[in-house]
Design a protein around this motif. Structure first.
Motif, PDB file in Angstrom:
ATOM      1  N   PHE A 236       0.829  -1.210   0.000  1.00  0.00           N
ATOM      2  CA  PHE A 236       0.000   0.000   0.000  1.00  0.00           C
ATOM      3  C   PHE A 236       0.862   1.257   0.000  1.00  0.00           C
ATOM      4  CE2 PHE A 236      -2.510   3.290   2.136  1.00  0.00           C
ATOM      5  CZ  PHE A 236      -3.701   3.228   1.430  1.00  0.00           C
ATOM      6  N   ASN A 237       1.858   1.304   0.880  1.00  0.00           N
ATOM      7  CA  ASN A 237       2.695   2.502   1.002  1.00  0.00           C
ATOM      8  C   ASN A 237       3.598   2.699  -0.206  1.00  0.00           C
ATOM      9  OD1 ASN A 237       1.633   3.199   3.540  1.00  0.00           O
ATOM     10  ND2 ASN A 237       3.063   1.847   4.584  1.00  0.00           N
ATOM     11  N   VAL A 238       4.171   1.592  -0.715  1.00  0.00           N
ATOM     12  CA  VAL A 238       5.017   1.688  -1.913  1.00  0.00           C
ATOM     13  C   VAL A 238       4.204   2.164  -3.111  1.00  0.00           C
ATOM     14  CG1 VAL A 238       6.312   0.311  -3.593  1.00  0.00           C
ATOM     15  CG2 VAL A 238       6.765   0.042  -1.165  1.00  0.00           C
ATOM     16  N   THR A 239       2.968   1.697  -3.211  1.00  0.00           N
ATOM     17  CA  THR A 239       2.087   2.147  -4.290  1.00  0.00           C
ATOM     18  C   THR A 239       1.909   3.656  -4.249  1.00  0.00           C
ATOM     19  OG1 THR A 239       0.859   0.060  -4.408  1.00  0.00           O
ATOM     20  CG2 THR A 239      -0.258   2.025  -5.208  1.00  0.00           C
ATOM     21  N   LEU A 240       1.644   4.210  -3.063  1.00  0.00           N
ATOM     22  CA  LEU A 240       1.443   5.653  -2.932  1.00  0.00           C
ATOM     23  C   LEU A 240       2.730   6.433  -3.212  1.00  0.00           C
ATOM     24  CD1 LEU A 240      -0.833   5.848   0.241  1.00  0.00           C
ATOM     25  CD2 LEU A 240      -1.487   6.357  -2.113  1.00  0.00           C
ATOM     26  N   ILE A 241       3.847   5.935  -2.708  1.00  0.00           N
ATOM     27  CA  ILE A 241       5.119   6.643  -2.888  1.00  0.00           C
ATOM     28  C   ILE A 241       5.470   6.760  -4.368  1.00  0.00           C
ATOM     29  CG2 ILE A 241       7.616   6.499  -2.506  1.00  0.00           C
ATOM     30  CD1 ILE A 241       6.948   5.188   0.224  1.00  0.00           C
ATOM     31  N   PHE A 242       5.408   5.650  -5.080  1.00  0.00           N
ATOM     32  CA  PHE A 242       5.817   5.684  -6.483  1.00  0.00           C
ATOM     33  C   PHE A 242       4.706   6.195  -7.405  1.00  0.00           C
ATOM     34  CE2 PHE A 242       9.141   2.950  -4.802  1.00  0.00           C
ATOM     35  CZ  PHE A 242      10.247   3.556  -5.381  1.00  0.00           C
ATOM     36  N   SER A 243       3.454   6.174  -6.947  1.00  0.00           N
ATOM     37  CA  SER A 243       2.399   6.848  -7.704  1.00  0.00           C
ATOM     38  C   SER A 243       2.640   8.350  -7.694  1.00  0.00           C
ATOM     39  CB  SER A 243       1.023   6.528  -7.109  1.00  0.00           C
ATOM     40  OG  SER A 243       0.706   5.166  -7.266  1.00  0.00           O
ATOM     41  N   GLY A 244       3.022   8.874  -6.528  1.00  0.00           N
ATOM     42  CA  GLY A 244       3.360  10.293  -6.448  1.00  0.00           C
ATOM     43  C   GLY A 244       4.558  10.632  -7.318  1.00  0.00           C
ATOM     44  N   ALA A 245       5.575   9.752  -7.305  1.00  0.00           N
ATOM     45  CA  ALA A 245       6.765   9.983  -8.136  1.00  0.00           C
ATOM     46  C   ALA A 245       6.429   9.896  -9.620  1.00  0.00           C
ATOM     47  CB  ALA A 245       7.841   8.967  -7.779  1.00  0.00           C
ATOM     48  N   LEU A 246       5.554   8.956  -9.989  1.00  0.00           N
ATOM     49  CA  LEU A 246       5.162   8.810 -11.397  1.00  0.00           C
ATOM     50  C   LEU A 246       4.344  10.010 -11.853  1.00  0.00           C
ATOM     51  CD1 LEU A 246       5.311   6.953 -13.835  1.00  0.00           C
ATOM     52  CD2 LEU A 246       3.215   5.839 -13.054  1.00  0.00           C
ATOM     53  N   MET A 247       3.473  10.515 -10.989  1.00  0.00           N
ATOM     54  CA  MET A 247       2.708  11.711 -11.327  1.00  0.00           C
ATOM     55  C   MET A 247       3.634  12.913 -11.484  1.00  0.00           C
ATOM     56  SD  MET A 247      -0.479  13.483  -9.322  1.00  0.00           S
ATOM     57  CE  MET A 247      -0.931  15.175  -9.722  1.00  0.00           C
ATOM     58  N   LEU A 248       4.639  13.010 -10.630  1.00  0.00           N
ATOM     59  CA  LEU A 248       5.628  14.080 -10.742  1.00  0.00           C
ATOM     60  C   LEU A 248       6.335  14.013 -12.094  1.00  0.00           C
ATOM     61  CD1 LEU A 248       6.815  16.324  -8.804  1.00  0.00           C
ATOM     62  CD2 LEU A 248       8.693  14.742  -8.406  1.00  0.00           C
ATOM     63  N   THR A 249       6.684  12.808 -12.511  1.00  0.00           N
ATOM     64  CA  THR A 249       7.316  12.604 -13.813  1.00  0.00           C
ATOM     65  C   THR A 249       6.392  13.024 -14.948  1.00  0.00           C
ATOM     66  OG1 THR A 249       8.666  10.775 -12.992  1.00  0.00           O
ATOM     67  CG2 THR A 249       8.260  10.840 -15.355  1.00  0.00           C
ATOM     68  N   LEU A 250       5.117  12.631 -14.845  1.00  0.00           N
ATOM     69  CA  LEU A 250       4.144  12.971 -15.881  1.00  0.00           C
ATOM     70  C   LEU A 250       3.957  14.483 -15.985  1.00  0.00           C
ATOM     71  CD1 LEU A 250       1.995  12.124 -17.936  1.00  0.00           C
ATOM     72  CD2 LEU A 250       0.375  11.865 -16.047  1.00  0.00           C
TER      73      LEU A 250
END
Length: 395
Positions: A236-250
């Motif tokens: 759950f936490n890894v999903t949120l962390i890298f979702s935020g990073a992926l959105m930052l990239t986008l």
């Protein structure tokens, strides 16, 4: 020509030279035109030109190497029968590990190759964006493997196969994964990154819900899935962390092109608000709702809500060429979210989990629509060109 017959009208579309340079077409090439959802789509007349051409060796050779590793290692352990799933040595564990490693390596090689050779959409990608996308793809692969084998384990309980059949199954799994990852690297666009973001957030959270140890997690709150009390807190936490990073990239990817066409302080405000939103999403996973982070977790969650509300209210001024329909939809969603908050605070009609899930669903849906609007604006003048339809029958 027979009397009364009608002459079919012909129209001409002039394609700008700059648009032609963005394709592999040459003047005089035969192209096909189709009409889809009241839009013209012009593409190569050859069907084979529309599909990425991938040499069979690019995805089968790495799969063969991994298959040999699996077979040799199994033999060294003296294993003759391999279980489909299980905590010990199994096809599920081997497939997940080897498939994730193989898929990531193949994706990185294919993405770098297409970017260096300028042969696909990846040429638009910035090098600083690649690590986050690679990690996101790796996590999605791992989650997909885990979910698929979890389902197969429920359908075929206690199933096992001999070492030779298991080896062939590993090869087939890896070959398919390698092909998919090469295809993804060759066709990577902002739309696909948005889809990856959607799959990662929704898939990661659903996987955490399915695999958590407490079936009564929903009686606490949505953030309970990320606490130390839940066995699925890591996913759950890894999903949120890298979702935020992926959105930052986008956002980074989109705004470089967007700011070529639209300049000014408003665009910068929109960009930094989306950066802040991405940071909040990642921080919620970085600081779970455990006792030592409880206050910080709650404050970050509220900051996320405040940023979304600021975006909705300020949308008219900070998003260029915003449509009336999107404004109406945004304000409607803002009002619905506000009403839900009032109902939750003043009544017992909504539980905390129901309130959080509803707010998350509405906010995430609106965010995807916002990113889609920004993507269309970013492509305008870069991948979109103005053309004029002329009546060619009048000469």
């Amino acid at each position: 020509m027979k009397r009364g017959s009608k002459v079919a009208k012909k129209y001409k579309v002039e394609i700008p030279a700059a648009a032609l340079k963005e394709t592999d077409f040459d003047p005089g090439d035969d192209l096909s035109l189709s009409v889809s959802h009241k839009q013209f789509v012009i593409r190569s007349a050859k069907v084979t030109d529309l599909i990425p051409q991938i040499n069979i060796g690019f995805y089968t050779v790495p799969a063969l190497l991994m298959m040999v590793i699996f077979f040799v290692y199994s033999r060294s352990l003296g294993v003759n029968q391999v279980a489909l799933t299980g905590e010990d040595y199994s096809i599920a564990n081997a497939g997940t590990l080897l498939g994730t490693i193989s898929g990531i390596v193949i994706f990185v090689i294919a993405a770098i190759w297409t970017k260096v050779n300028q042969t696909g959409p990846t040429k638009e990608l910035y090098w600083r964006n690649l690590p986050t996308i690679v990690i996101a793809c790796g996590l999605i692969l791992a989650f997909s493997f885990s979910a698929a084998f979890w389902l197969l384990g429920r359908l075929f309980m206690d199933a096992s196969f001999d070492i030779y059949t298991s080896t062939v199954m590993i090869f087939m799994i890896l070959a398919v994964v390698n092909y998919v990852m090469i295809n993804l690297a060759m066709t990577l666009t902002t739309s696909i990154i948005t889809n990856l973001l959607t799959i990662m957030i929704i898939g990661g959270m659903l996987f955490a819900m399915l695999t958590n140890s407490s079936r009564d997690w929903w009686k606490h709150n949505f953030s309970f899935l990320g606490t130390a009390e839940d066995s699925a807190n890591f996913q759950f936490n890894v999903t949120l962390i890298f979702s935020g990073a992926l959105m930052l990239t986008l956002v980074d990817y989109l705004f470089v092109n967007l700011q070529k066409n639209f300049k000014g302080r408003r665009i910068l405000i929109l960009r930094w608000l989306l950066y802040a939103l991405s940071a909040c999403i990642a921080s919620i996973g970085l600081f779970p709702n455990d006792p030592q982070f409880h206050i910080l977790h709650d404050r970050i969650s509220m900051w996320l809500v405040y940023i979304i509300l600021i975006l909705i209210v300020a949308l008219r001024w900070i998003l260029p060429r915003v449509t009336k329909q999107f404004l109406t939809l945004s304000y409607t969603l803002g009002v619905v979210m506000g009403v839900e908050y009032i109902v939750f605070k003043l009544t017992d009609y909504l539980s905390l989990t129901a309130f959080e899930l509803l707010e998350f669903g509405l906010a995430f849906s609106w965010l995807l629509l916002l990113l889609q609007n920004i993507e269309n604006l970013a492509n305008f003048g870069h991948n979109l060109f103005i053309v004029t339809v002329k009546d060619d029958s009048k000469k």
